[in-house]
Design an enzyme around this catalytic site. Structure first.
Site, PDB file in Angstrom:
ATOM      1  CB  CYS A 116      -1.891  47.417 -24.454  1.00  0.00           C
ATOM      2  SG  CYS A 116      -2.423  48.944 -24.442  1.00  0.00           S
ATOM      3  NE  ARG A 168      -3.246  50.319 -16.184  1.00  0.00           N
ATOM      4  CZ  ARG A 168      -4.491  50.563 -16.174  1.00  0.00           C
ATOM      5  NH1 ARG A 168      -5.101  50.611 -15.155  1.00  0.00           N
ATOM      6  NH2 ARG A 168      -4.870  50.712 -17.450  1.00  0.00           N
ATOM      7  CG  ASP A 224      -2.258  50.028 -19.458  1.00  0.00           C
ATOM      8  OD1 ASP A 224      -1.518  50.144 -18.442  1.00  0.00           O
ATOM      9  OD2 ASP A 224      -3.316  50.431 -19.541  1.00  0.00           O
ATOM     10  CB  CYS A 275      -7.524  48.107 -23.018  1.00  0.00           C
ATOM     11  SG  CYS A 275      -6.446  48.693 -24.269  1.00  0.00           S
ATOM     12  CG  HIS A 289      -4.583  45.796 -21.206  1.00  0.00           C
ATOM     13  ND1 HIS A 289      -5.283  46.515 -19.975  1.00  0.00           N
ATOM     14  CD2 HIS A 289      -4.197  46.378 -21.882  1.00  0.00           C
ATOM     15  CE1 HIS A 289      -4.982  47.935 -20.593  1.00  0.00           C
ATOM     16  NE2 HIS A 289      -4.344  47.785 -21.796  1.00  0.00           N
TER      17      HIS A 289
HETATM   18 CO    CO Z   1      -4.523  49.109 -23.286  1.00  0.00          CO
END
Ligand code: CO
Length: 224
Positions: free
Chosen positions: A52, A56, A54, A111, A108
């Site tokens: 992803c 993090r 993302d 999400c 994750h």
């Molecule tokens: Co995500």
């Protein structure tokens, strides 16, 4: 560790990134003066990571690996779509040129993309991308509909999105041709927990196309 967290909570600016780069180069060269010479010589990563976008979930940090170790493709909610030229190009290059031995899809928990796909709200153009996750919901509605706890339902959809991604990869001619040529290639599905930092293996690893319905199995190509 505290210093590291403090560093990352400092204001990130355009200028601070460039300064951060200079600091990193200096620190790295102090540890290994030949570091960049070695990396510049070429890459031979054994892993393709599909994750992803993302911020993090950075592939290298969470697996304790380094530059050069993992070839990476990221998109919102780590979706594998068989018409995505970006993903297919990365996959083809990784499998046939870099000859990676493993392709890992890592979703994750927490999400935002999966959460948005479960909602009825409009989020703009991204809704067309997240539609793929709604389609995954439709494939598994009998299981998902009976999960009353919203958080648990998002978590399960997160896992199913990864599992469908693994199957979508194995339905591709890129992966199937690699297998039929006798080369070893594992395709795996993982989910990372933002809360614990730990990765869960969904145990859906494939090394052949025998899990696929007949309609998705491909003969070897006529022209090689
Ligand atoms: Co995500």
């Amino acid at each position: 560790m505290c210093a590291k967290i403090e560093h990352h909570t400092n204001e990130i600016t355009y200028e601070s990134l460039l300064q951060g780069n200079k600091d990193w180069v200096a620190e790295t060269l102090l540890e290994d003066p030949a570091y960049f010479d070695k990396l510049a010589a070429g890459q031979k990563p054994p892993i393709l990571w599909i994750g992803c976008s993302d911020s993090r979930v950075p592939a290298n940090q969470i697996t304790n690996t380094n530059p050069g170790d993992i070839f990476v493709h990221r998109n919102i909610a780590n979706v594998v779509v068989h018409t995505d030229m970006n993903l297919l190009s990365v996959l083809d290059y990784a499998v046939n040129i870099l000859e990676v031995e493993h392709v890992i899809i890592c979703g994750h928990y927490g999400c935002g993309g999966v959460e948005a796909a479960l909602s009825n709200k409009q989020h703009g153009i991204i809704d067309n991308w997240l539609r793929n996750i709604k389609d995954t919901y439709r494939l598994h509605y009998h299981e998902l509909d009976i999960i009353s706890d919203h958080k648990k339902r998002v978590e399960r959809l997160t896992e199913l999105n990864v599992i469908e991604g693994v199957f979508n990869l194995t339905k591709s001619s890129i992966i199937q041709n690699r297998w039929s040529s006798g080369k070893k290639l594992g395709v795996h599905g993982w989910v990372y927990s933002l809360n614990s930092g730990l990765i869960k293996d969904l145990n859906v690893s494939c090394e052949a196309n025998n899990h696929l319905g007949n309609v998705f199995k491909m003969d070897e190509p006529v022209i090689k």
